[in-house]
Design an enzyme around this catalytic site. Structure first.
Site, short mmCIF file in Angstrom:
data_model
loop_
_atom_site.label_atom_id
_atom_site.label_comp_id
_atom_site.label_asym_id
_atom_site.label_seq_id
_atom_site.Cartn_x
_atom_site.Cartn_y
_atom_site.Cartn_z
N ILE A 128 76.60 78.36 36.11
CA ILE A 128 75.42 77.87 35.39
C ILE A 128 74.20 77.75 36.28
CG2 ILE A 128 76.70 76.66 33.60
CD1 ILE A 128 76.38 74.09 35.14
N GLY A 133 71.62 78.33 43.97
CA GLY A 133 70.53 77.88 44.82
C GLY A 133 70.71 78.36 46.23
N GLY A 168 74.29 77.17 47.60
CA GLY A 168 75.56 77.44 46.94
C GLY A 168 75.39 77.71 45.47
N VAL A 204 76.55 76.57 41.25
CA VAL A 204 76.92 75.47 40.37
C VAL A 204 77.72 76.03 39.20
CG1 VAL A 204 76.10 73.54 38.98
CG2 VAL A 204 74.83 74.23 41.02
N ASP A 210 61.56 67.54 46.51
CA ASP A 210 61.69 68.89 45.92
C ASP A 210 61.66 68.81 44.40
OD1 ASP A 210 61.85 71.63 45.97
OD2 ASP A 210 64.02 71.69 46.14
#
Length: 1009
Positions: A709, A712, A715, A717, A835
């Protein structure tokens, strides 16, 4: 003698009265000082600077007294940015008639002593943060006429005792957390003129005895989970101007006489309920109506209402119902609307309307700005007269059965911003007049039978951000003018046509485009232009099903944001370049080409479920699960180990070691000079919940791409199901990536003890070394079913278009601001997110926003600085959202600068990011949009609406569809843009605090909704 005694008694009485008056004056004086002691003024007491002994208290700011007795009768401290609590001593001001504290940030409970104010007529505490229950003691304020306590955090029920307030005219209790149903006792307050109780959690049903309120002119009960039917007694409220019952669970049908019962009704809001049956013809008798909202119900049958007498009608929304009968003339109701000369919004999409769209559609109001007929079953041709609606900004005719050509008169709609014709049976060529739509942002013509070439004139549409032409019969070459529409930033889809020729070099002009799909055109040939490297915003590139040849251009290594790349079913050849390993790809399809040589094995190539290379018979190597043949062993070059080469290699290694040692020694010395600095230490392993790799593997179905889903820099998700927890989101970190471990530790530490409804909830941090003897780290979160804000603001698929209306966006803005306010001011140690951007804002099933991804977060102590030390140059955060300036290496206190001035890095950095985020939510444009060049940026672009009538140009067209009166909507948008600009000021000290942002946004929401 008697006269003397009388004189003495009179004198004594005068002395007693005078003494009492003085004593009472002193009581008021003391009460005001007690109130002041509980009030906090963020501006150093400036607002209450006159509250001192230099002035009589009757001359204090915001205080008025009676002329005769000099007793306090009014206190008005509204909109002074004050906080603190309301002192119980306010109950000693026994002559007080008006207490006005609107639009501040007072908190705590409303004191019970306020019930001692027997002369009180107006209590206005709206738009604060008062908590606790509504005091029952207020029922003793027998003269109370106006009770304004909306937009707070009040809980509990409406006191039954309020029925004794026989003079009460207005009750504003909306936007609180009140429960327990609407009490029947409200129906006994027969003096009541306004009862506004929307956006609470009352539940229950509408009490029948509200029909006793014969003086009622406004009734607002929206957003309360109220069920049942509208009680028949409400139809006796003939003085109503506003009847607002939206976003509940009301059901049943409207009686035939409904429209005859409310001769003064101006606003009728019944949207987002479960009403059924036919819309009564008597609706046509609401001659004062300006706004009628029936959308999102289950109304059905033929719409036979005659709207011709509704000459004041501005907005009519009927969408998302089941209107329609199958009769060929059922669109005849539009003719009656031609008499509504002020009609600006007409929403009829997502119904079952059939028949043809009559020619008299062109006679509708020239003020019409939004006209939606999509998702119906209309047929026949689109009437050319539609070109008469010259002020349209949104025209939605998609997903019907329209045939014939697109009328050339479309070119007259030069204010059009969103034009949807997808999913019809239109034929013929795209008219050249399409180039006249110079303001159009979104143009959807897909899934039709259009033929001919793409007109060169489309290059005139220089505000276009999404263009969909897929699934047609378009032929010829792709005009270079199309690729020169540099505003294209979301989606360009030309797939499944019969386009030919090669891809123009001008493809590189699409620097802001996120999705490019030119797949399945069969006759497209030539090489992939090297200029594609300039499309640096590309995340999804689909070129499959063509006749492209040559090799993958080396310049594609600059497409660092690419996530999905499909080059399958072409004639590409050569070796698969190793740079693809370094891209952030989550899916790569190179199948059925003629690639040769050794397949890389790192990055996306390490996941057999994420890469496909079938049909390339000359490939070898790769990971074993791809089952490619082994590559032949290369012979060793004996000359490689020549003495000259050995000398060069050894010298290079020694040089690197010397440089590295010097750097380590330098950093060690700098670290020794740190004073009172805190570090984001690694959490001890025993603090982690031990979840094995096998459990995560099982939860994600083997880390299947179907469960992926997100991706980044650190890694991937996945969604999954853990036996002991249930549905979760699992972020698996790629420890090869630099900073992944530090990001993992930062996120675990920051979120471990954070509890706020608008922060992502971390369930566990997992660290183990049981995966093939290697360490892996993962974070397990609660699963957010509606994904991130990025996909809602900038969707790349349009099969089911995602839309956020103005209220949705305002709620998200409040949610995010509340989370930041918590992080900045309510935590023991301040947290700076560092961020903030749409992809890090996650939405749950109820569309509540949660701030996530704390991998770059910093703990901040104003006296000691930031608890994370950077050793590299760069900007903290993401380009476009990060505060202006450059991060400078300083191991004791990282700073950034604007111009020649340095500022400490603190929570104001998050405020800047929030301001940019808010402007993006309003404009629908990323801060990195290609249009922002040559001095134009998202701030001065959005700021245009403050200096002129530029709302239709600046604001996201989806917002402009919102079911709100235009003047109110525009006022709301201007206020929101002002907040966005105030948060993103260049100088940190000029930015708003998140506490003020929350308060201002709540004020806007309360005023508008």
């Amino acid at each position: 003698m008697r006269f003397w005694l009388v004189s003495q008694q009179l004198a004594l009485l005068i002395i007693i009265i005078t003494t009492n008056a003085l004593n009472n004056n002193e009581t008021d004086h003391a009460a005001l000082l007690a109130m002041k002691s509980k009030i906090l003024d963020p501006f150093g007491g400036e607002a209450l600077s006159s509250w001192n002994e230099s002035f009589h208290f009757c001359n204090w700011e915001g205080v008025m007294c009676s002329k005769r007795h000099k007793r306090v009768t009014l206190i008005d401290l509204s909109s002074l940015s004050l906080s603190g609590t309301l002192s119980p001593h306010v109950g000693n001001l026994t002559f007080l008639r008006q207490l006005l504290l609107i639009n501040n940030t007072f908190h705590g409970e409303i004191p019970n002593e306020i019930g001692d104010l027997y002369m009180l007529e107006v209590l206005a505490l709206e738009r604060n943060s008062f908590q606790g229950r509504i005091p029952v003691s207020l029922s003793r304020c027998y003269n109370l006429k106006h009770l304004l306590i909306g937009f707070n955090n009040l809980v509990g029920t409406i006191p039954e005792e309020f029925s004794s307030l026989s003079m009460l005219k207005r009750i504003y209790i909306h936007v609180n957390v009140l429960t327990g149903g609407i009490p029947k006792s409200v129906g006994n307050i027969t003096s009541l003129e306004v009862f506004s109780a929307g956006a609470n959690h009352f539940g229950g049903t509408i009490p029948n005895n509200l029909g006793q309120l014969k003086n009622l002119v406004e009734l607002g009960l929206g957003g309360n989970q109220i069920s049942g039917m509208i009680p028949s007694s409400l139809y006796n409220l003939s003085n109503l101007n506003i009847l607002s019952l939206p976003m509940n669970d009301l059901n049943g049908s409207l009686p035939p006489y409904f429209g005859n019962m409310f001769p003064h009704l101006e606003w009728l809001q019944l949207h987002y309920n479960n009403f059924t049956g036919q819309l009564p013809n008597s609706i046509g008798n609401l001659t004062k109506a300006m706004r009628l909202a029936f959308e999102r119900n289950n109304f059905s049958g033929k719409l036979t209402v005659d709207f011709s007498k509704l000459v004041n009608l501005v907005r009519l929304t009927l969408h998302f119902n089941n209107f329609g009968s199958g009769d060929f003339d059922e669109m005849h109701f539009l003719e009656s609307l031609t008499n509504c000369s002020d009609l600006g919004v007409l929403g009829t999409d997502n119904n079952q309307f059939r028949g043809v769209l009559p020619d008299f559609v062109g006679n509708l109001s020239s003020n019409m700005r939004f006209f939606t007929l999509g998702e119906n079953q209309l047929q026949g041709r689109i009437p050319p007269t539609i070109g008469n609606l010259v002020n349209l900004s949104i025209l939605d005719l998609e997903s019907n059965h329209f045939t014939g050509p697109i009328p050339s008169t479309i070119g007259k709609l030069q204010k059009l911003q969103r034009f949807f014709l997808s999913g019809n049976q239109l034929s013929g060529a795209i008219p050249e007049s399409i180039g006249n739509l110079s303001l159009v942002n979104e143009l959807y013509l897909s899934y039709n039978n259009l033929e001919g070439t793409i007109p060169f004139s489309i290059g005139n549409c220089q505000r276009l951000i999404s263009l969909l032409l897929e699934q047609n019969n378009l032929s010829g070459t792709i005009p270079k003018e199309l690729f020169q529409v540099s505003s294209l930033s979301i989606l360009l889809n030309l797939s499944h046509n019969r386009l030919s020729g090669s891809l123009p070099l001008e493809i590189g002009d699409l620097k802001s485009l996120v999705v490019l799909d030119i797949s399945n055109n069969n006759d497209l040939s030539g090489e992939i232009p090297s200029s594609i490297s300039s499309c640096t915003s590309l995340q999804f590139l689909f070129l499959q099903g063509n006749m492209l040849q040559g090799s993958i251009p080396k310049t594609m290594e600059f497409l660092r944001g690419l996530q999905i790349l499909d080059l399958s079913r072409n004639n590409l050849s050569g070796q698969i370049p190793a740079f693809l390993e370094k891209l952030s790809l989550i899916n790569l399809n190179l199948s059925f080409n003629d690639f040769n040589g050794e397949l890389p094995s790192q990055g996306v190539f390490a996941n057999s479920s994420a890469v496909s290379v079938y049909g390339n018979n000359r490939l070898c190597g790769g990971i074993p699960s791809l089952e490619l043949p082994r590559c032949p062993t290369k012979k060793l070059n004996r000359n490689f180990f020549s003495s000259k080469r050995i000398f060069v290699i050894v010298a290079s290694i020694l040089g690197i070691l010397i440089l590295f040692s010097s750097l380590v020694f330098y950093l060690w010395k700098r670290n020794r000079r740190e004073r009172q600095s805190t570090t984001l230490e690694l959490l001890p392993k025993e603090s982690f919940v031990q979840v094995s790799y096998d459990e995560l593997f099982k939860a994600t179905d083997g880390f299947s791409s179907s469960n992926l889903i997100g991706a980044g820099s650190f890694g991937f998700v996945y969604k999954g199901v853990l036996d002991q927890i249930g549905d979760v989101a699992i972020k698996v970190l790629n420890l090869v990536n630099r900073g992944a471990t530090k990001s993992f530790m930062a996120e675990c530490k920051v979120l471990k003890n954070m509890r706020h409804r608008n922060l992502i909830k971390i369930i566990t941090c997992c660290s183990s070394i049981d995966f093939q003897g290697k360490e892996f780290k993962a974070l397990v979160y609660e699963l957010m079913l509606n994904g991130n804000l990025e996909k809602w603001l900038h969707p790349y698929q349009v099969t089911s278009r995602l839309e956020l209306n103005l209220l949705h966006r305002l709620r998200v803005a409040i949610d995010v601001a509340s989370a930041l306010d918590y992080l900045h001011y309510q935590c023991e140690t301040q947290v700076i997110h560092c961020d903030l951007k749409p992809s890090n804002i996650l939405l749950d099933q109820q569309m509540v926003a949660h701030v996530g991804d704390f991998g770059l977060a910093r703990l901040y102590n104003p006296d000691m600085g930031i608890s994370h030390h950077s050793s590299s140059m760069g900007v903290i955060g993401t380009v476009g959202y990060a505060a202006p300036g450059k991060l400078v290496v300083n191991l004791t206190n990282p700073v950034y600068f604007v111009g020649l001035i340095y500022f400490p890095f603190n929570y104001n950095s998050d405020v800047y990011s929030y301001g940019i985020l808010l402007l993006e939510m309003l404009t629908g444009k990323r801060p990195t949009d290609l249009m922002f060049a040559g001095g134009l940026n998202i701030r001065n672009f959005a700021g245009q609406i403050l200096t002129g009538n530029a709302i239709e140009i600046v604001i996201d067209p989806t917002i402009l569809k919102s079911d709100i009166v235009i003047d109110q909507r525009d006022g709301c948008l201007i206020a929101l843009v002002k907040i966005g600009l105030a948060c993103s000021e260049e100088l940190p000290q000029n930015r708003m605090s998140m506490t003020d942002v929350v308060r201002e946004l709540q004020l806007i929401k309360e005023t508008m909704f």
